[in-house]
Design an enzyme around this catalytic site. Structure first.
Site, PDB file in Angstrom:
ATOM      1  N   ARG A  64      36.305  54.773  35.927  1.00 41.33           N
ATOM      2  CA  ARG A  64      35.015  55.429  35.655  1.00 41.33           C
ATOM      3  C   ARG A  64      34.925  56.790  36.338  1.00 41.33           C
ATOM      4  NH1 ARG A  64      31.879  50.141  36.981  1.00 41.33           N
ATOM      5  NH2 ARG A  64      34.007  49.370  37.171  1.00 41.33           N
ATOM      6  N   GLU A 101      39.017  41.707  47.559  1.00 43.37           N
ATOM      7  CA  GLU A 101      38.553  40.428  48.091  1.00 43.37           C
ATOM      8  C   GLU A 101      39.728  39.439  48.159  1.00 43.37           C
ATOM      9  OE1 GLU A 101      35.149  39.070  46.056  1.00 43.37           O
ATOM     10  OE2 GLU A 101      34.829  37.411  47.450  1.00 43.37           O
TER      11      GLU A 101
END
Ligand code: AMP
Length: 181
Positions: A64, A101
């Site tokens: 993005r 994560e």
């Protein structure tokens, strides 16, 4: 309501609860970018503080950050440098690992893309834990160039990334905030 350039950017960002997994509130900027006034207001607001900062290159982080960084570079009249996921760039690269994560990811840039002393503006859509942005800052520093600032549409301050950027001595510019994850 926080008007930016007469435009309520926050209202045009769509929130998708539990995407891509339970507990995450996904902040979807495609609804903002699809609006002609929204896209222009967003790019103007991202870039105006840097009009007189002597930026040499705008860096956009895949994916993005490419949409936003390309438009910001064009508006500033500067070149654009893509920071890509591992294995995508065709020439010699340098890379930086960062923690996700679960596991580790890598961003890469062409080794000759920027030079010592160049003044860089880093652009991405959102700052969460700051893992991606800190890796990008370290990658710029590894080339000897200087990070003037990092700019994002969305800050999730509760996740601590924006504070990490300030702690690194890098100027931060964000347009809207959301509480929580
Ligand atoms: P981080 O490295 O944790 O700061 O994550 C930043 C990157 O992950 C950005 O490039 C975002 O596009 C994406 N991201 C992380 N959290 C969200 C979220 N809640 N909504 C949308 N994108 C997110």
């Amino acid at each position: 309501m926080d008007l930016r350039n007469g435009f309520d950017i926050k209202r045009y960002i769509r929130t998708l609860p539990d995407y891509p997994k339970k507990g995450i509130m996904f902040r979807d900027i495609t609804t903002l970018l699809a609006d002609a006034h929204g896209f222009r207001a967003t790019i103007d607001e991202l870039m105006w503080p840097f009009l007189r900062e002597g930026i040499d290159y705008v860096v956009g982080i895949e994916a993005r950050g490419f949409i936003l960084g390309g438009a910001v570079a064009h508006e500033l009249g500067k070149g654009f440098i893509p920071f890509r996921k591992k294995g995508k760039l065709p020439f010699h690269v340098i890379g930086r690992d960062y923690e996700l994560e679960y596991g580790v990811d890598t961003i890469e840039v062409h080794a000759d893309a920027m030079n010592e002393g160049d003044r860089i503006l880093i652009i991405d859509d959102l700052i969460a834990t700051g893992g991606t942005a800190i890796a990008a800052i370290e990658l710029v520093h590894a080339t000897g160039a200087e990070v003037v600032a990092a700019a994002f549409i969305v800050d999730l301050p509760d996740l601590g990334g924006s504070q990490k950027i300030r702690d690194k001595g890098v100027k931060l510019h964000t347009l809207v905030e959301f509480e929580g994850e």
